[in-house]
Scaffold this active site. Sequence first.
Site, PDB file in Angstrom:
ATOM      1  CE  LYS A   1      -3.668   2.643   0.365  1.00 47.17           C
ATOM      2  NZ  LYS A   1      -4.618   2.750   1.462  1.00 47.17           N
TER       3      LYS A   1
ATOM      4  CE  LYS B   1      -3.210   6.774   7.391  1.00 51.53           C
ATOM      5  NZ  LYS B   1      -4.395   5.924   7.268  1.00 51.53           N
TER       6      LYS B   1
END
Lengths: 294, 294, 294, 294
Positions: free
Chosen positions: C171, C239
């Site tokens: 990811k 983030k």
Amino acid sequence: MTSIGFIGLGIMGSPMAAHLVDAGHQVTGYDVSAEAVQRLAASGGRGAARVAEAVAGADVVITMLPNHPHVEEVVLGDGGVLANADSGTLLIDMSTIRPETSIAVAEAAAERGIRVLDAPVSGGEAGAKQASLSIMVGGEEADFASARPLFEVVGRTIAHVGPHGAGQVVKAANQLLVGGIYGLVGEAIVLMEASGVDAKTGLDVLAGGLAANRILDLKRETMVAREFTPGFRIDLHHKDMGIALAAARAADVSLPLTGLVAQLVAAGRAMGYGSLDHSALLKVTEQLSGRPTP
Amino acid sequence: MTSIGFIGLGIMGSPMAAHLVDAGHQVTGYDVSAEAVQRLAASGGRGAARVAEAVAGADVVITMLPNHPHVEEVVLGDGGVLANADSGTLLIDMSTIRPETSIAVAEAAAERGIRVLDAPVSGGEAGAKQASLSIMVGGEEADFASARPLFEVVGRTIAHVGPHGAGQVVKAANQLLVGGIYGLVGEAIVLMEASGVDAKTGLDVLAGGLAANRILDLKRETMVAREFTPGFRIDLHHKDMGIALAAARAADVSLPLTGLVAQLVAAGRAMGYGSLDHSALLKVTEQLSGRPTP
Amino acid sequence: MTSIGFIGLGIMGSPMAAHLVDAGHQVTGYDVSAEAVQRLAASGGRGAARVAEAVAGADVVITMLPNHPHVEEVVLGDGGVLANADSGTLLIDMSTIRPETSIAVAEAAAERGIRVLDAPVSGGEAGAKQASLSIMVGGEEADFASARPLFEVVGRTIAHVGPHGAGQVVKAANQLLVGGIYGLVGEAIVLMEASGVDAKTGLDVLAGGLAANRILDLKRETMVAREFTPGFRIDLHHKDMGIALAAARAADVSLPLTGLVAQLVAAGRAMGYGSLDHSALLKVTEQLSGRPTP
Amino acid sequence: MTSIGFIGLGIMGSPMAAHLVDAGHQVTGYDVSAEAVQRLAASGGRGAARVAEAVAGADVVITMLPNHPHVEEVVLGDGGVLANADSGTLLIDMSTIRPETSIAVAEAAAERGIRVLDAPVSGGEAGAKQASLSIMVGGEEADFASARPLFEVVGRTIAHVGPHGAGQVVKAANQLLVGGIYGLVGEAIVLMEASGVDAKTGLDVLAGGLAANRILDLKRETMVAREFTPGFRIDLHHKDMGIALAAARAADVSLPLTGLVAQLVAAGRAMGYGSLDHSALLKVTEQLSGRPTP
């Protein structure tokens, strides 16, 4: 007494030529600005109407020009220095340009029996006026030795650093370091201010340790106060970062920090801060961090 | 005389605790290394077998630990400082950690009536031994004032720079500047060497102008000679660049040069130079430019 | 039919839980928002008032939480998943967090006989609603096999990519690539527009060659039109770039482009574009180039 | 049938000229390599011994040269295209060079009544052989219209993107995007491998989502296998990154990612990978991360 042809009587060249006149040399100057030529004539030098006239009969020709295309035109072009100088003349190019142009000029000059030094300076307008320039010289040792008395008229730190182009390389190294330190100091200030730290006190601490540097010494108060009167303009530093990248390319090296600093200086110019002092690189970091000051 | 609990007797903490003993304070020390504890006891301090024992009855607790997880465990954990110190104790954390941990520690301590200063240092092992550290302090002004006599035992430049966490922010700013200047000096050296310039002479010129900085003063000869005995290890600077990035994130600012410097320092570590002095960042630029030295 | 405890019923978790209900599973959901819990109950699931209640008796627990501190609290904290789940339970954490937290969670769970998969997703809100998510799974092969039927309810591309934490690494790799391509496309657009090139036509050409990519396919028209309705917000990408840098640090690698992209995304957030689509990274390049659009 | 002078019969120019011959045009070719000229003559074209001979009487002159100094010499030099072409001739420069040179050439040509298009291509040697090049054209709309039939002989995607130099700008945008994506894919691979993730499977997932791009489609298997047979050499991409930076400078924009990509590509060349495919940018990231493969 040396007979000197001096081409390029701008912010830097004008006081340098005047110092040479004051030191007793015969200086014949040329510039695209007739006014600059008249100023030299008024202060004891001679004015020339063309490059050829400044060069004719000179022992030494000094060029102090904005960038490499000007050097190429004035030195290599029709009616230029090489076409008009006597064999045996010493050409001292004090412009800040790409090392590869300095090397090309030296090669072209050698074919006509003209010796060349590249001798860019640092210290800016103040250094030129106070005759306290740093001068980084590339070329033959013997030519450097013969030019040294002239360098001592206008500079204080004078060093022969290597072959043709080496002076430009050292100047490029200087400018990448100065630009980079400005960028880093700017990041330190923005980080501290955004974190609620008193930046003035914080920079005082930094200036007392391993991070100490002349930029912190000279500029930290004005940077914190956002006073950016030049000094040395971002536009000029932008030109010099282009030279540093060209030097890196010519030397086949990879300089990632220099590559990024060059883009941040380009941002300073693109954002409209080109005529501010290079310490205004701080404004780029402010913008990036959403903290613009007026 | 102050009763001091001192936790963390490593390369930095050990000489600092010894200076406090020599200055007449009663120092009870704890470390995971029993040998380090014995060394303190042998030189006039007292040894503790647990954190709780070092903290019991102390006026001041000093912690000097490797990184934020250690601080969290020693200060906040079961059997840690907050669980064992008396209300009214002053905790001085001299570890270099993320500002946000310093702030969290101060908040947790306040709930128990314990006052906190974050007081990271620079100057390295030599500074600790010679009691010449720079100390950057965050927290309440009154707490700083009461701690000042202790700081003066171990440091020379001592500054209160803002609220809780501010000491860490200034330390982070210091480290990003130091790391960045090493990177830039490395790029200057590689550019000059690859261009046939005498780097030693070139750096001398740079050190005489606007690019002057303490790293050039102290390290240019060893860098040109490729001597990288630490000093301050790349591994530690790698940790500190992580703190600088965390501080930037907490302050919501964008620091592009710092971001790149962090990756170059990470490269130094990944390439196997982690135990060399941080001036070995030069070796990363060498590798990038296909010019490795043995 | 599997008995599933589902914790985290936000923008992503809510439609995912609903799909699992529709597929015939018994889903007991918990969220800090009572409203979200009621919505699940209203659509055929069961509502829980606490984590413990959602976990009690479940075969599988799925967590879908904002970031690592939430995972640490919900899974490791008092009253959390590990404290309440039966030995033999399979915990599937579908949150996007640092690989090192995923590894720490797996280790802590193993001590209690609980198996764990890290299974972050990409595809955003639309992917969650349409059950077309990509799911990158780290952990034991056997656990992956047993979870696969559940993954197929909510996702389309499903891959077991390695041990614990590996899903998070993939990811992270996805997000650094996506962030970087946005940055590059932004630079291409600004360069073309500032050069008087028709950017729309220019991007069409780029999309037909080696530079082709899905971002150009999906977003080039909205980017040229400066339409930045999310989609995936810059705040979330900020983030995720933090996770990518943490993953690089944990793996001891140097990722210079990722380091710079992270700072550019941070600039997007700091400049006030945090709630815009991540394609608004273009606005950072515009600002840097002195070409802001309203 | 058009009478075409074709100058530059290298890897790209040779098959392009051959396609034009096959399409029924009268092609007179010149190259510094006599062998290349003979090859054209052998396949139905005519050989010329000098630029002037290739240009004499041509309706259209096509140049396909390595870089801007060659274009300056061949087009602007003594005995060059402008000195020998008839007024009314259309000069199509298909070389990849700096936009500013394309603009300077167009201006110089206009003084002699010669029309110019800049028409760089992408698609490489394979595209030239298969007549499937992408062609990005800058200049006057009418000139583009008249040249279109010739472009269709050698290319597939053909676009008029703006005024003189615009073709070069779009090519530069293409190359910065391609170089940047290679760099990012390299960082993704190194991150995954160093984290114990199966990179092949991980890249498959990435290729199925928003990070999808043609480089992943075409090159991910060879990159994971470390097969770097060109394709398009790093040396050429290094040249092209120099053009991208020059284009950015001319347009007064700041492109930080492009600046960094340029240095990473320079590292690839400096490290000795210049004759490998540009996907070998992966090797630079490997070196930076201390994970070299043989």
